[in-house]
Design an enzyme around this catalytic site. Structure first.
Site, short mmCIF file in Angstrom:
data_model
loop_
_atom_site.label_atom_id
_atom_site.label_comp_id
_atom_site.label_asym_id
_atom_site.label_seq_id
_atom_site.Cartn_x
_atom_site.Cartn_y
_atom_site.Cartn_z
N ASP A 97 0.77 -1.28 -0.04
CA ASP A 97 -0.11 -0.04 -0.04
C ASP A 97 0.88 1.14 0.08
O ASP A 97 2.12 1.08 0.00
CB ASP A 97 -0.89 0.08 1.18
CG ASP A 97 -0.16 0.12 2.60
OD1 ASP A 97 0.69 -0.49 2.39
OD2 ASP A 97 -0.82 0.79 3.55
N HIS A 115 1.70 -8.80 -3.64
CA HIS A 115 0.58 -7.95 -3.71
C HIS A 115 1.59 -6.56 -3.35
O HIS A 115 1.91 -6.24 -2.25
CB HIS A 115 -0.15 -8.27 -2.24
CG HIS A 115 -1.22 -7.18 -2.25
ND1 HIS A 115 -2.43 -7.45 -2.79
CD2 HIS A 115 -1.32 -6.38 -1.18
CE1 HIS A 115 -3.08 -6.36 -2.40
NE2 HIS A 115 -2.70 -5.81 -1.46
N ASP A 138 2.12 -17.48 -4.48
CA ASP A 138 2.90 -16.40 -5.20
C ASP A 138 1.76 -15.83 -6.27
O ASP A 138 1.62 -15.99 -7.23
CB ASP A 138 3.95 -16.94 -6.01
CG ASP A 138 4.88 -15.88 -6.55
OD1 ASP A 138 4.53 -14.70 -6.25
OD2 ASP A 138 5.26 -15.97 -7.78
N GLU A 148 2.75 -10.26 0.35
CA GLU A 148 2.79 -8.80 0.14
C GLU A 148 4.32 -8.48 0.54
O GLU A 148 5.02 -9.43 0.87
CB GLU A 148 1.94 -8.01 1.28
CG GLU A 148 2.12 -6.44 1.02
CD GLU A 148 0.75 -5.75 1.77
OE1 GLU A 148 -0.25 -6.17 2.39
OE2 GLU A 148 0.93 -4.48 1.96
O1 G3I Z 1 -2.47 -13.76 16.31
C1 G3I Z 1 -3.91 -13.69 15.89
C2 G3I Z 1 -4.57 -15.12 16.07
O2 G3I Z 1 -4.57 -15.18 17.49
C3 G3I Z 1 -5.92 -15.06 15.62
O3 G3I Z 1 -6.50 -16.40 15.67
C4 G3I Z 1 -5.73 -14.76 14.07
C5 G3I Z 1 -7.14 -14.57 13.50
O4 G3I Z 1 -7.08 -14.14 12.19
O5 G3I Z 1 -5.30 -13.50 14.00
C6 G3I Z 1 -3.74 -13.41 14.47
O6 G3I Z 1 -3.36 -12.01 14.55
C7 G3I Z 1 -3.05 -11.74 12.98
C8 G3I Z 1 -1.93 -10.83 13.19
O7 G3I Z 1 -1.56 -10.33 11.95
C9 G3I Z 1 -0.68 -11.80 13.18
O8 G3I Z 1 -0.68 -12.90 12.64
C10 G3I Z 1 -4.30 -10.62 12.68
O9 G3I Z 1 -5.35 -11.40 12.22
C11 G3I Z 1 -3.76 -9.96 11.36
O10 G3I Z 1 -5.04 -9.18 10.99
C12 G3I Z 1 -2.54 -9.23 11.55
O11 G3I Z 1 -2.04 -8.85 10.41
C13 G3I Z 1 -1.45 -7.51 10.34
C14 G3I Z 1 -2.21 -6.94 9.06
O12 G3I Z 1 -1.48 -5.76 8.76
C15 G3I Z 1 -3.67 -6.41 9.20
O13 G3I Z 1 -3.82 -5.50 10.31
C16 G3I Z 1 -0.18 -7.83 9.96
O14 G3I Z 1 0.53 -8.33 11.29
C17 G3I Z 1 0.90 -6.44 9.66
O15 G3I Z 1 2.13 -6.95 9.40
C18 G3I Z 1 -0.05 -5.95 8.49
O16 G3I Z 1 0.63 -4.55 8.02
C19 G3I Z 1 0.28 -4.23 6.98
C20 G3I Z 1 -0.29 -3.00 7.37
O17 G3I Z 1 -1.31 -2.67 8.25
C21 G3I Z 1 -0.43 -1.83 6.04
N1 G3I Z 1 0.69 -1.91 5.17
C22 G3I Z 1 1.26 -3.42 4.90
C23 G3I Z 1 1.36 -4.14 6.09
C24 G3I Z 1 1.86 -5.48 5.68
O18 G3I Z 1 0.81 -6.41 5.29
O1 9MR Z 2 -3.86 -4.04 0.02
C1 9MR Z 2 -4.05 -4.00 1.48
C2 9MR Z 2 -2.61 -4.48 1.87
O2 9MR Z 2 -1.74 -3.48 1.63
C3 9MR Z 2 -2.86 -4.44 3.44
O3 9MR Z 2 -1.59 -4.90 4.08
C4 9MR Z 2 -3.95 -5.40 3.98
C5 9MR Z 2 -4.12 -5.03 5.58
O4 9MR Z 2 -5.11 -5.32 5.77
O5 9MR Z 2 -5.18 -4.84 3.36
C6 9MR Z 2 -4.96 -4.87 1.95
O6 9MR Z 2 -6.34 -4.54 1.48
C7 9MR Z 2 -7.55 -5.39 1.53
C8 9MR Z 2 -8.47 -5.22 2.65
O7 9MR Z 2 -7.76 -5.20 3.74
C9 9MR Z 2 -9.67 -6.02 2.36
N1 9MR Z 2 -10.21 -5.92 0.97
C10 9MR Z 2 -9.04 -6.29 0.01
C11 9MR Z 2 -7.89 -5.42 -0.04
C12 9MR Z 2 -6.91 -5.74 -0.89
O8 9MR Z 2 -7.41 -6.19 -2.11
#
Ligand code: G3I
Ligand code: 9MR
Length: 573
Positions: free
Chosen positions: A186, A495, A544, A553
């Site tokens: 993003d 991604h 992939d 991503e």
């Molecule tokens: O640990 C829990 C687990 O207990 C649970 O059962 C499970 C259910 O979905 O979730 C687990 O936590 C997840 C966590 O990552 C650790 O794995 C969350 O659902 C999941 O939403 C979370 O994802 C994060 C993601 O953002 C969404 O918020 C990632 O850690 C984080 O690295 C990622 O970061 C994003 C930024 O928001 C936006 N830019 C891109 C970046 C990379 O994807």
């Molecule tokens: O594209 C988004 C990605 O960069 C973020 O890491 C991710 C974190 O939640 O979310 C992606 O966006 C998705 C959104 O969360 C849910 N709808 C689909 C989006 C991507 O296609």
């Protein structure tokens, strides 16, 4: 009697020759087998050399040189069942082969591996590409001019008009906040994730300042007499500085309200906002500015001073506002990077401030925890930032005597646990749970091990760290090298909006994919894109595919330990 002996001898020679010919023919005709998982780049001549095999019927292997000649013969070892990938595995060891060259593994009855090299500059190029990836993420530049025909990327966001979202505590207005890197696939910029990324790479620089000397990358600042790593970090540090409010507190992020669609950065129309003001972001700024202040002291004394005063102001604000936890306000859906346990961040910021200033007030805040380094899996941006503080303390000469002993023993104890886990895993890694960004978890364990190696020079730590890099470059249950541009079969359909919106045949090189993630939070999205995960088993839950933001991503905090590990290995092996 004599004739009889000669006949037997001739017979033996003929059998050996015929077997040799048959083997050579079998080797020449052997097909690529995805069951042989090996670092697709290769191995260092002086370190251990292993591969993993998903086929228990075989019992022996050969390492074959470019000329078709067998350079090494070995037996396979049973590794048993590995639950995370649901595989019965074997392993092969050819550590005794030291001769540089290009080889492949041949397993009779199974096939051959991807080619690989034995080389003492194994990661020379990949390490540089991993760091250069940050240049491709710079928000404010037009890369197209330089890379027409190779990588195209029209001008990014100038970020000269960024609005205050009400969650910042302001009721309107705008100002500029230029520079910095896009976070990931993003186009957002998040202080919290900037912190762990810059902090990790500055840790490397403080340990091995010539890991990325001036001129090691092709970036505009190359040739200015300053390490290219410091130049690249400065691009982010200068942006982070713009996120500090007058009172010392730091805005949490700069993003649109909603994730942009798949468009090029110069074509996005969404307004960008400062959103929230949080204790976590403030402590991240405090930590990396304090760290930068000492690291840039000789390079840019003015910046060094400014960085320290920003850090001290931020720390003070955080102490006065310890509970400003970030949550996306209503109507905002970009990345959260929210955290409600800030002990790690407080420790990290105080540790950096102590190393830089020597002020006992900061030391008092961390002294009781000197021996308590841990490794917490998942979400390095909130879980492992205290480790960055521990690494700085290890390099800090102010810490001596009993305190140093406690600090070093704490680190060695953790490293022993991780090395033990790696040794008992068929893929050589201390991780057996795979979540969002798992490749960075795996790489971050190698950072712990490398610092242990720095403490006492025990080669078992270096070997374990090199084994972890093997996993990233192909010795894993998916058979992919997770680093774009490196290996025979590498992750490429990231991604990553920059790639998805453009019509590029090749991804930018040097990016590591998030990696296997058994939660597969994006499975619907992947399916809508006409694909699906090849397996739901944790270590194989990777695809992939550009729709897979939860496994494929790219992200600045995932590439940072890649830069660290490759930069350090290249220097230490
Ligand atoms: O640990 C829990 C687990 O207990 C649970 O059962 C499970 C259910 O979905 O979730 C687990 O936590 C997840 C966590 O990552 C650790 O794995 C969350 O659902 C999941 O939403 C979370 O994802 C994060 C993601 O953002 C969404 O918020 C990632 O850690 C984080 O690295 C990622 O970061 C994003 C930024 O928001 C936006 N830019 C891109 C970046 C990379 O994807
Ligand atoms: O594209 C988004 C990605 O960069 C973020 O890491 C991710 C974190 O939640 O979310 C992606 O966006 C998705 C959104 O969360 C849910 N709808 C689909 C989006 C991507 O296609």
């Amino acid at each position: 009697m004599k004739t009889c002996r000669i006949t037997i001898l001739l017979l033996i020679v003929t059998i050996v020759f015929a077997t040799g010919c048959r083997e050579r023919k079998a080797i020449t005709e052997a097909e690529l087998s995805e069951s042989i998982r090996i670092n697709q780049l290769g191995v260092y001549p002086g370190l251990e050399k292993q591969f993993t095999l998903n086929d228990t019927a075989a019992d022996a292997f050969r390492v074959v040189g470019n000329n078709g000649k067998v350079a090494f013969r070995g037996d396979l070892q049973q590794e048993g069942f590995w639950e995370p990938s649901g595989e019965f595995l074997m392993s092969g060891d050819f550590s005794e082969l030291h001769k540089k060259g290009t080889y492949f593994i041949y397993v009779p009855g199974v096939g051959r591996s991807h080619p690989f090299v034995i080389s003492d500059s194994l990661y020379h190029s990949a390490a540089r590409a991993a760091l250069k990836s940050y240049y491709f993420m710079r928000t404010g530049i037009d890369i197209e001019e330089e890379y027409v025909g190779k990588f195209s990327r029209p001008a990014g966001h100038p970020d000269d008009t960024c609005y205050y979202h009400p969650s910042t505590g302001r009721s309107g207005g705008f100002r500029s906040s230029p520079g910095g890197w896009y976070d990931a696939g993003d186009y957002g910029k998040y202080v919290v994730n900037a912190g762990v990324s810059v902090g990790t790479m500055l840790n490397l620089h403080e340990w091995i300042p010539d890991a990325f000397a001036d001129g090691s990358l092709d970036i505009p600042e190359s040739g200015n007499g300053i390490s290219d790593l410091l130049d690249e970090m400065r691009y982010e540090l200068d942006w982070v500085m713009t996120m500090q409010d007058e009172d010392g507190g730091v805005f949490h992020k700069l993003t649109p309200l909603l994730f942009d669609g798949v468009t090029m950065p110069h074509e996005t129309r969404s307004k960008r906002f400062f959103i929230g003001k949080s204790t976590a972001a403030t402590l991240n700024l405090a930590a990396i500015m304090a760290q930068a202040s000492r690291i840039y002291r000789d390079v840019d004394p003015r910046f060094s001073k400014q960085a320290l005063s920003a850090a001290e102001k931020a720390y003070k604000w955080a102490v006065e506002h310890p509970g400003e936890y970030f949550r996306n306000p209503e109507g905002v859906n970009t990345g959260g990077y929210g955290d409600r346990i800030l002990d790690e961040e407080f420790f990290w910021a105080a540790a950096e401030l102590y190393c830089t200033t020597g002020s006992l007030a900061y030391y008092d805040a961390i002294r009781g925890d000197l021996g308590n380094i841990r490794f917490r899996l998942e979400e390095s941006w909130r879980n492992t930032v205290d480790n960055l503080g521990y690494y700085s303390l290890l390099m800090c000469e102010r810490i001596t005597g009993e305190d140093r002993e406690i600090l070093e023993q704490g680190l060695l104890k953790l490293a022993d646990e991780l090395a033990g886990l790696a040794a008992s895993s068929p893929y050589g890694i201390p991780v057996s749970r795979f979540v969002w960004g798992s490749n960075s978890d795996v790489l971050n364990t190698a950072v712990v091990l490398l610092f242990a190696y720095r403490v006492n020079g025990d080669s078992k730590y270096l070997e374990a760290a090199a084994g972890i890099a093997d996993y990233i470059f192909g010795r894993n249950a998916t058979g992919y090298s997770f680093v774009s541009g490196y290996g025979a079969k590498y992750s490429r359909n990231f991604h990553h909006r920059l790639l998805m919106a453009d019509d590029l045949d090749e991804p930018f090189p040097g990016f590591v994919a998030g990696g296997p993630n058994h939660h597969m939070q994006d499975r619907m999205n992947v399916r809508q894109g006409g694909a699906d995960y090849p397996s739901t088993l944790p270590a194989r839950a990777y695809i992939d595919h550009e729709g897979s933001y939860a496994s494929n991503e790219v992200c600045i905090n995932w590439n940072a330990p890649l830069v660290f590990v490759l930069g350090a290995l290249e220097h230490l092996q």
